[in-house]
Design an enzyme around this catalytic site. Structure first.
Site, PDB file in Angstrom:
ATOM      1  N   CYS A  81      -1.242   4.090  -6.374  1.00  0.00           N
ATOM      2  CA  CYS A  81      -1.872   3.506  -5.168  1.00  0.00           C
ATOM      3  C   CYS A  81      -2.166   1.805  -5.877  1.00  0.00           C
ATOM      4  O   CYS A  81      -2.487   1.761  -7.060  1.00  0.00           O
ATOM      5  CB  CYS A  81      -3.179   4.098  -5.148  1.00  0.00           C
ATOM      6  SG  CYS A  81      -4.421   3.219  -4.268  1.00  0.00           S
TER       7      CYS A  81
ATOM      8  N   CYS B 221       0.870  -1.089  -0.056  1.00  0.00           N
ATOM      9  CA  CYS B 221       0.023   0.066   0.048  1.00  0.00           C
ATOM     10  C   CYS B 221       0.875   1.189  -0.112  1.00  0.00           C
ATOM     11  O   CYS B 221       1.618   1.494   0.842  1.00  0.00           O
ATOM     12  CB  CYS B 221      -0.899   0.101   1.179  1.00  0.00           C
ATOM     13  SG  CYS B 221      -1.773   1.405   1.381  1.00  0.00           S
TER      14      CYS B 221
HETATM   15  N1  DGL Z   1      -4.133   0.770  -1.874  1.00  0.00           N
HETATM   16  C1  DGL Z   1      -3.727   1.781  -0.971  1.00  0.00           C
HETATM   17  C2  DGL Z   1      -2.509   2.563  -1.540  1.00  0.00           C
HETATM   18  O1  DGL Z   1      -1.671   1.974  -2.465  1.00  0.00           O
HETATM   19  C3  DGL Z   1      -4.561   2.812  -0.560  1.00  0.00           C
HETATM   20  C4  DGL Z   1      -5.886   2.896  -0.496  1.00  0.00           C
HETATM   21  C5  DGL Z   1      -6.709   3.381   0.794  1.00  0.00           C
HETATM   22  O2  DGL Z   1      -6.571   4.758   0.743  1.00  0.00           O
HETATM   23  O3  DGL Z   1      -6.987   2.825   1.571  1.00  0.00           O
HETATM   24  O4  DGL Z   1      -2.162   3.918  -1.350  1.00  0.00           O
END
Ligand code: DGL
Length: 258
Positions: free
Chosen positions: A181, A74
């Site tokens: 993201c 993430c």
């Molecule tokens: N998948 C997460 C990222 O790469 C973010 C998602 C979220 O805001 O929870 O930033």
């Protein structure tokens, strides 16, 4: 019985499956525990302290499970907590994703670029440093507030509306898109429908290669010739998330049907 230690990998939901996909291409025989933290989704709008505490709990869970490496799949969690987590657990292998902005610098420096990421990532000190270092002076930064959440919930119509509303103004103006993201690679096709034929940059393949290098260097690679086991855990016990997670890996041909 396969008693080899696992690699722990987590995200605020199922977005990190796009990172696991790349990891499985280079490390198919490892065992994995994927932790989908639906309960705390989205991370993007949370404070640094909130994110750190959430991530610290997950890292502790993986430590209890004796994971040999931990992957923060993430960008937001990486930007806000990786440094502190590495300081707290210096003996642990913690691999963290970051937006692939350096790849633009290396491979497509002269092209207009759009960086899409959560508000948390765009505003983070870690991303600012990366951006200043590799700035191609033709970059738009877009904090996609709420987008990861919409993708997480999987509503096609809402995804289309969001992209139309927020990306249309870049149509014809950008050639590179940094997917900052881990949820965004799931909607590449929908992004192309709004922006046209753009080149995508995703940090996951580099992370996967780096993870493999680290495991090789530390002599921690699982030498079994059999495919590893993937265990999926969702903090809300969502079976729907579990199905979407495994369906995606099957569709991407990184998992064999039983
Ligand atoms: N998948 C997460 C990222 O790469 C973010 C998602 C979220 O805001 O929870 O930033």
């Amino acid at each position: 019985m396969n008693i080899e230690k696992s690699i722990g990998i987590f995200d605020s939901g199922i977005g990190g499956v796009t990172v696991l996909e790349e990891i499985l291409k280079v490390l198919p025989n490892e065992n994995y525990i994927y932790y989908s933290d639906s309960k705390n989704n989205p991370y993007g709008d949370k404070t640094e302290e909130e994110i750190y505490n959430i991530c610290d709990n997950i890292v502790n869970y993986f430590i209890q499970k004796e994971c040999k490496a931990i992957v923060i799949a993430c960008n937001t969690a990486s930007a806000k907590s990786a440094k502190k987590l590495r300081e707290k657990y210096p003996e642990k292998i913690i691999i963290a994703i970051e937006p692939a902005y350096k790849m633009v610098y290396d491979f497509a420096y002269d092209k207009p670029t759009l960086v899409m990421a959560t508000k948390g990532t765009i505003e983070s000190e870690k991303f600012h440093k990366l951006y200043e270092k590799y700035d191609n002076h033709k970059t738009y930064l877009l904090a996609c507030k709420g987008l990861a959440d919409i993708i997480e919930n999987g509503n096609e119509e809402k995804i289309k509306c969001y992209l139309k509303e927020n990306l249309s103004k870049y149509s014809g103006k950008v050639e590179n898109v940094v997917l900052g993201c881990t949820h965004y690679p799931l909607i590449k096709q929908q992004i192309v429908q709004v922006l046209g034929d753009v080149k995508f940059f995703n940090g996951a393949p580099n992370l996967a290669k780096h993870l493999k290098d680290v495991l090789l260097e530390k002599n921690l690679i699982n030498n079994s010739e059999n495919k590893g086991i993937i265990k999926f855990i969702d903090s809300n016990n969502s079976d729907l998330k579990k199905d979407r997670f495994f369906d995606y890996l099957l569709k991407r041909n990184v998992l064999e049907r039983e």
